[in-house]
Design a protein around this motif. Structure first.
Motif, mmCIF file in Angstrom:
data_model
loop_
_atom_site.group_PDB
_atom_site.id
_atom_site.type_symbol
_atom_site.label_atom_id
_atom_site.label_comp_id
_atom_site.label_asym_id
_atom_site.label_seq_id
_atom_site.Cartn_x
_atom_site.Cartn_y
_atom_site.Cartn_z
ATOM 1 N N ASP A 1 38.693 27.525 40.363
ATOM 2 C CA ASP A 1 39.601 27.989 41.402
ATOM 3 C C ASP A 1 39.404 29.483 41.569
ATOM 4 O OD1 ASP A 1 41.647 25.679 42.152
ATOM 5 O OD2 ASP A 1 41.300 25.574 39.978
ATOM 6 N N ALA A 2 39.697 29.973 42.766
ATOM 7 C CA ALA A 2 39.499 31.388 43.069
ATOM 8 C C ALA A 2 40.824 32.038 43.436
ATOM 9 C CB ALA A 2 38.511 31.559 44.214
ATOM 10 N N ILE A 3 41.008 33.261 42.973
ATOM 11 C CA ILE A 3 42.170 34.056 43.355
ATOM 12 C C ILE A 3 41.672 35.443 43.766
ATOM 13 C CG2 ILE A 3 44.371 35.036 42.647
ATOM 14 C CD1 ILE A 3 44.647 32.867 40.599
ATOM 15 N N PRO A 4 41.659 35.752 45.045
ATOM 16 C CA PRO A 4 41.253 37.093 45.470
ATOM 17 C C PRO A 4 42.270 38.131 44.986
ATOM 18 C CG PRO A 4 41.203 35.538 47.302
ATOM 19 C CD PRO A 4 41.937 34.867 46.184
ATOM 20 N N ALA A 5 41.790 39.159 44.343
ATOM 21 C CA ALA A 5 42.668 40.218 43.840
ATOM 22 C C ALA A 5 41.836 41.444 43.500
ATOM 23 C CB ALA A 5 43.441 39.758 42.601
ATOM 24 N N ASP A 6 42.414 42.600 43.720
ATOM 25 C CA ASP A 6 41.801 43.859 43.295
ATOM 26 C C ASP A 6 42.319 44.160 41.894
ATOM 27 O OD1 ASP A 6 40.942 46.412 42.823
ATOM 28 O OD2 ASP A 6 41.931 47.321 44.557
ATOM 29 N N VAL A 7 41.476 43.980 40.876
ATOM 30 C CA VAL A 7 41.943 44.157 39.501
ATOM 31 C C VAL A 7 42.171 45.623 39.147
ATOM 32 C CG1 VAL A 7 41.031 41.986 38.611
ATOM 33 C CG2 VAL A 7 39.561 44.020 38.649
ATOM 34 N N GLY A 8 41.829 46.518 40.053
ATOM 35 C CA GLY A 8 42.169 47.917 39.862
ATOM 36 C C GLY A 8 43.578 48.240 40.341
ATOM 37 N N SER A 9 44.266 47.257 40.897
ATOM 38 C CA SER A 9 45.638 47.417 41.378
ATOM 39 C C SER A 9 46.577 46.643 40.466
ATOM 40 C CB SER A 9 45.765 46.902 42.818
ATOM 41 O OG SER A 9 47.112 46.665 43.160
ATOM 42 N N ILE A 10 47.522 47.328 39.833
ATOM 43 C CA ILE A 10 48.455 46.643 38.941
ATOM 44 C C ILE A 10 49.296 45.635 39.720
ATOM 45 C CG2 ILE A 10 50.181 48.484 39.146
ATOM 46 C CD1 ILE A 10 49.445 46.191 36.100
ATOM 47 N N TYR B 1 37.884 50.461 33.345
ATOM 48 C CA TYR B 1 38.812 50.612 32.216
ATOM 49 C C TYR B 1 40.220 50.084 32.513
ATOM 50 C CZ TYR B 1 42.264 52.733 29.203
ATOM 51 O OH TYR B 1 43.351 52.933 28.394
ATOM 52 N N PHE B 2 40.895 50.658 33.505
ATOM 53 C CA PHE B 2 42.260 50.216 33.759
ATOM 54 C C PHE B 2 42.304 48.758 34.203
ATOM 55 C CE2 PHE B 2 43.395 54.792 33.989
ATOM 56 C CZ PHE B 2 44.417 54.761 33.044
ATOM 57 N N ALA B 3 41.273 48.307 34.900
ATOM 58 C CA ALA B 3 41.223 46.892 35.302
ATOM 59 C C ALA B 3 41.254 45.984 34.076
ATOM 60 C CB ALA B 3 39.966 46.630 36.124
ATOM 61 N N ALA B 4 40.457 46.317 33.061
ATOM 62 C CA ALA B 4 40.451 45.513 31.833
ATOM 63 C C ALA B 4 41.803 45.587 31.134
ATOM 64 C CB ALA B 4 39.342 45.989 30.906
ATOM 65 N N PHE B 5 42.397 46.764 31.131
ATOM 66 C CA PHE B 5 43.722 46.919 30.516
ATOM 67 C C PHE B 5 44.759 46.092 31.273
ATOM 68 C CE2 PHE B 5 47.820 48.657 29.651
ATOM 69 C CZ PHE B 5 47.777 49.126 28.350
ATOM 70 N N TYR B 6 44.781 46.217 32.601
ATOM 71 C CA TYR B 6 45.770 45.488 33.401
ATOM 72 C C TYR B 6 45.669 43.976 33.185
ATOM 73 C CZ TYR B 6 46.269 49.802 36.234
ATOM 74 O OH TYR B 6 46.477 51.085 36.673
ATOM 75 N N VAL B 7 44.445 43.459 33.270
ATOM 76 C CA VAL B 7 44.263 42.005 33.153
ATOM 77 C C VAL B 7 44.632 41.531 31.757
ATOM 78 C CG1 VAL B 7 42.565 40.135 33.230
ATOM 79 C CG2 VAL B 7 42.540 41.913 34.991
#
Length: 288
Positions: free
Chosen positions: A57-66, A114-120
């Motif tokens: 399944d796909a979920i479009p999201a900007d992982v740089g955005s909390i 970096y923050f993307a990995a932290f957020y996820v």
């Protein structure tokens, strides 16, 4: 880890390493959640997995955005539950000298990866801790160990991701959650198509480490997960160099600088020094 029937979430899954990893996980029987900003490429990868009989399944999201990450995580938790595997693969950034780097772009390069990995990771960690199991795998680059000239923002963000990996492992020691990393050498991916000239700034010594395809990297991802490995470097030439680079950073740093792109100011200073030593003008040195 047995990947069959596991729930695996992959960021940056619309192309390159992320796409190949999603396909490889699905082949192993995992239910894969693909996350990236652009819906169309994600849908294409999901369709390929489903045609082969896999689950995706796909979920479009900007992982740089909390905000986007929270919304994505809420959807995953409500529909499928807590992931068994998180592959933090999303990455961005250009190879630039500091005077070529706008501060806003430096912030963007630190945000992803970096923050993307932290957020996820933060979005799912409470569920993993409650369950007492899971694997978090970071995809990094050699710049996290050996920065090269003309990549200050990019290399700094990769150092941050490496620091996050080490610190997260300390945080989660004894909880049943494994923290791993995979650092391939150069990968033939769409990155170089999107950033003309970037390949020219890779030092010649780094090029000797070899080039991998996304599919080759994905196979190493699978082995890393299945065997529960900690920090993996690939291919073998890079795996051999990396411990030496950590133990003896000075000579490797010099070689990287010597075979890399010189800052124009450094080139000009070198010409001035040569002109003084030869008793000629800088223009005559250039002509020679």
């Amino acid at each position: 880890m047995e990947l069959d029937r596991k729930l695996a979430l992959v960021t940056g899954a619309s192309s390159g390493i992320g796409e190949a990893t999603a396909l490889a996980l699905a082949e192993k029987g995992a239910h894969v959640i693909l996350v990236a900003r652009t819906p169309e490429p994600l849908d294409s990868v999901v369709a390929s997995i489903r045609r082969a009989g896999g689950r995706a399944d796909a979920i479009p999201a900007d992982v740089g955005s909390i905000h986007d990450v929270r919304a994505m995580a809420s959807q995953v938790l409500e529909r499928w539950g807590v992931p068994d595997v998180i592959v933090n693969n999303a990455g961005a950034g250009r190879f630039l000298f500091i005077d070529e780097t706008d501060p806003e772009e430096a912030v963007a390069m630190m945000t992803v990866p970096y923050f993307a990995a932290f957020y996820v990771t933060r979005a799912f960690i409470e569920g993993m801790l409650e369950r007492g199991s899971g694997t978090i795998l970071q995809i990094n680059t050699p710049a996290a160990t050996i920065p090269w000239p003309g990549s200050v923002g990019y290399a700094s963000s990769r150092y941050a991701l490496r620091g996050f990996t080490d610190a997260l492992r300390q945080d989660l020691r004894g909880t049943g959650i494994r923290v791993s990393s995979l650092t391939p050498a150069k990968v033939s991916s769409p990155y170089f198509d999107r950033h003309p000239g970037a390949e020219d700034r890779i030092p010649a010594i780094e090029k000797l480490l070899g080039t991998m395809t996304p599919d080759q990297v994905a196979r190493v991802v699978i082995r890393t997960l299945e065997k529960g490995r900690r920090d993996v470097h690939t291919p073998w030439r890079w795996a051999a160099v990396e411990p030496f680079a950590r133990a003896f950073p000075a000579p490797i740093s010099w070689l990287t600088w010597r075979t890399g792109t010189r800052h124009p100011a450094a080139m000009a200073a070198s010409r001035r020094w040569m002109s003084k030593s030869k008793g000629t003008s800088p223009n005559e040195v250039d002509a020679s």
